[in-house]
Design a protein around this motif. Structure first.
Motif, PDB file in Angstrom:
ATOM      1  N   ALA A 196       0.853  -1.186   0.000  1.00  8.55           N
ATOM      2  CA  ALA A 196       0.000   0.000   0.000  1.00  8.55           C
ATOM      3  C   ALA A 196       0.887   1.233   0.000  1.00  8.55           C
ATOM      4  CB  ALA A 196      -0.904   0.017   1.230  1.00  8.55           C
ATOM      5  N   GLY A 197       0.385   2.287  -0.602  1.00  9.58           N
ATOM      6  CA  GLY A 197       1.149   3.517  -0.595  1.00  9.58           C
ATOM      7  C   GLY A 197       0.407   4.643  -1.277  1.00  9.58           C
ATOM      8  N   GLY A 198       1.061   5.774  -1.321  1.00 12.68           N
ATOM      9  CA  GLY A 198       0.452   6.987  -1.822  1.00 12.68           C
ATOM     10  C   GLY A 198       0.183   6.979  -3.316  1.00 12.68           C
ATOM     11  N   ILE A 199      -0.892   7.675  -3.667  1.00  9.79           N
ATOM     12  CA  ILE A 199      -1.226   7.906  -5.067  1.00  9.79           C
ATOM     13  C   ILE A 199      -0.650   9.273  -5.423  1.00  9.79           C
ATOM     14  CG2 ILE A 199      -3.101   8.273  -6.722  1.00  9.79           C
ATOM     15  CD1 ILE A 199      -4.846   6.462  -4.918  1.00  9.79           C
ATOM     16  N   ARG A 200       0.160   9.322  -6.470  1.00  8.96           N
ATOM     17  CA  ARG A 200       0.784  10.569  -6.894  1.00  8.96           C
ATOM     18  C   ARG A 200      -0.235  11.458  -7.610  1.00  8.96           C
ATOM     19  NH1 ARG A 200       6.031   7.319  -9.068  1.00  8.96           N
ATOM     20  NH2 ARG A 200       6.967   6.985  -7.017  1.00  8.96           N
ATOM     21  N   PRO A 201      -0.025  12.770  -7.572  1.00 11.16           N
ATOM     22  CA  PRO A 201      -0.950  13.678  -8.264  1.00 11.16           C
ATOM     23  C   PRO A 201      -1.124  13.283  -9.743  1.00 11.16           C
ATOM     24  CG  PRO A 201       0.584  14.933  -6.925  1.00 11.16           C
ATOM     25  CD  PRO A 201       1.058  13.502  -6.898  1.00 11.16           C
ATOM     26  N   GLY A 202      -2.379  13.155 -10.165  1.00 11.66           N
ATOM     27  CA  GLY A 202      -2.691  12.798 -11.543  1.00 11.66           C
ATOM     28  C   GLY A 202      -2.553  11.319 -11.873  1.00 11.66           C
ATOM     29  N   GLU A 203      -2.124  10.507 -10.911  1.00 11.75           N
ATOM     30  CA  GLU A 203      -1.931   9.070 -11.147  1.00 11.75           C
ATOM     31  C   GLU A 203      -3.234   8.326 -10.882  1.00 11.75           C
ATOM     32  OE1 GLU A 203       1.428   5.781  -9.899  1.00 11.75           O
ATOM     33  OE2 GLU A 203       0.686   7.092  -8.300  1.00 11.75           O
ATOM     34  N   PRO A 204      -3.693   7.509 -11.835  1.00 12.77           N
ATOM     35  CA  PRO A 204      -4.888   6.709 -11.569  1.00 12.77           C
ATOM     36  C   PRO A 204      -4.610   5.702 -10.442  1.00 12.77           C
ATOM     37  CG  PRO A 204      -4.346   6.708 -13.917  1.00 12.77           C
ATOM     38  CD  PRO A 204      -3.187   7.322 -13.193  1.00 12.77           C
ATOM     39  N   PRO A 205      -5.584   5.464  -9.562  1.00 16.12           N
ATOM     40  CA  PRO A 205      -5.371   4.511  -8.464  1.00 16.12           C
ATOM     41  C   PRO A 205      -4.935   3.129  -8.954  1.00 16.12           C
ATOM     42  CG  PRO A 205      -7.382   5.742  -8.108  1.00 16.12           C
ATOM     43  CD  PRO A 205      -6.891   6.100  -9.487  1.00 16.12           C
ATOM     44  N   GLU A 206      -5.460   2.678 -10.106  1.00 12.60           N
ATOM     45  CA  GLU A 206      -5.090   1.356 -10.640  1.00 12.60           C
ATOM     46  C   GLU A 206      -3.596   1.303 -10.988  1.00 12.60           C
ATOM     47  OE1 GLU A 206      -9.425   1.852 -11.002  1.00 12.60           O
ATOM     48  OE2 GLU A 206      -7.737   3.158 -11.484  1.00 12.60           O
ATOM     49  N   ARG A 207      -3.057   2.388 -11.476  1.00 15.59           N
ATOM     50  CA  ARG A 207      -1.617   2.429 -11.777  1.00 15.59           C
ATOM     51  C   ARG A 207      -0.819   2.500 -10.481  1.00 15.59           C
ATOM     52  NH1 ARG A 207      -0.225   6.791 -15.812  1.00 15.59           N
ATOM     53  NH2 ARG A 207      -1.290   5.331 -17.168  1.00 15.59           N
ATOM     54  N   ALA A 208      -1.301   3.282  -9.515  1.00 20.88           N
ATOM     55  CA  ALA A 208      -0.595   3.426  -8.237  1.00 20.88           C
ATOM     56  C   ALA A 208      -0.470   2.096  -7.509  1.00 20.88           C
ATOM     57  CB  ALA A 208      -1.307   4.447  -7.355  1.00 20.88           C
TER      58      ALA A 208
END
Length: 159
Positions: free
Chosen positions: A39-51
């Motif tokens: 688990a970890g942070g979602i980067r700005p503009g990054e889709p959750p599925e990619r994160a």
């Protein structure tokens, strides 16, 4: 002023094999951190599925594929109390993934450089994961519910 919400993605990575097993890890040298799923942070503009795929690879070295989104949980960070929203996903691991291994965390996040002891454990789990991370396992498959007193999920299951 309301503090910003931290957005995270968490992975239930399943190796199907002869029986379903969940990918978990422990911080080497930090037993107080408990057993966790990637688990970890979602980067700005990054889709959750990619994160969630990125976090799984960075934290464990496993190249997993997203099956589906399971739930979105809103609860405070256990250490800071700041608002946090975590999207939980079901992922599949390659059947040839090993049973256990050590992995040095990559990426640019706060865990970079740590060593994680990764392993697949049979489902259902014997007990809960750190920070209640197992709360949504039954959303993937009711047979995977963690035995014991039910934990109260902090948000509704995704449809």
């Amino acid at each position: 002023m309301t503090p910003p919400i931290s957005l995270r993605a968490a992975a239930y990575v399943i190796r199907r094999g002869p029986a379903p097993a969940l990918l978990v890890f422990d911080h080497v040298g930090m037993p107080e951190a408990g057993t966790r799923v990637p688990a970890g942070g979602i980067r700005p503009g990054e889709p959750p599925e990619r994160a969630v795929v990125r976090e799984t690879a960075e934290e464990t070295g496993v190249a997993a594929t997203v099956v589906r989104r399971l739930a979105v949980e809103a609860k405070p960070h256990p250490g800071t109390g700041l608002p946090r929203r975590t999207t939980f996903f079901l992922l599949h691991a390659p059947d040839e993934a090993p049973d256990s291994w050590l992995h040095q965390v990559g990426g640019e996040d706060g865990d970079a450089g740590f060593i994680f002891a990764c392993r697949f454990v049979p489902l259902p789990l014997d007990g809960p994961l750190a920070d209640g991370q197992d709360a949504w396992l039954a959303s993937a498959d009711p047979a995977w519910a963690t035995p014991g007193p039910p934990s109260a999920p902090a948000a509704a299951k995704c449809s």
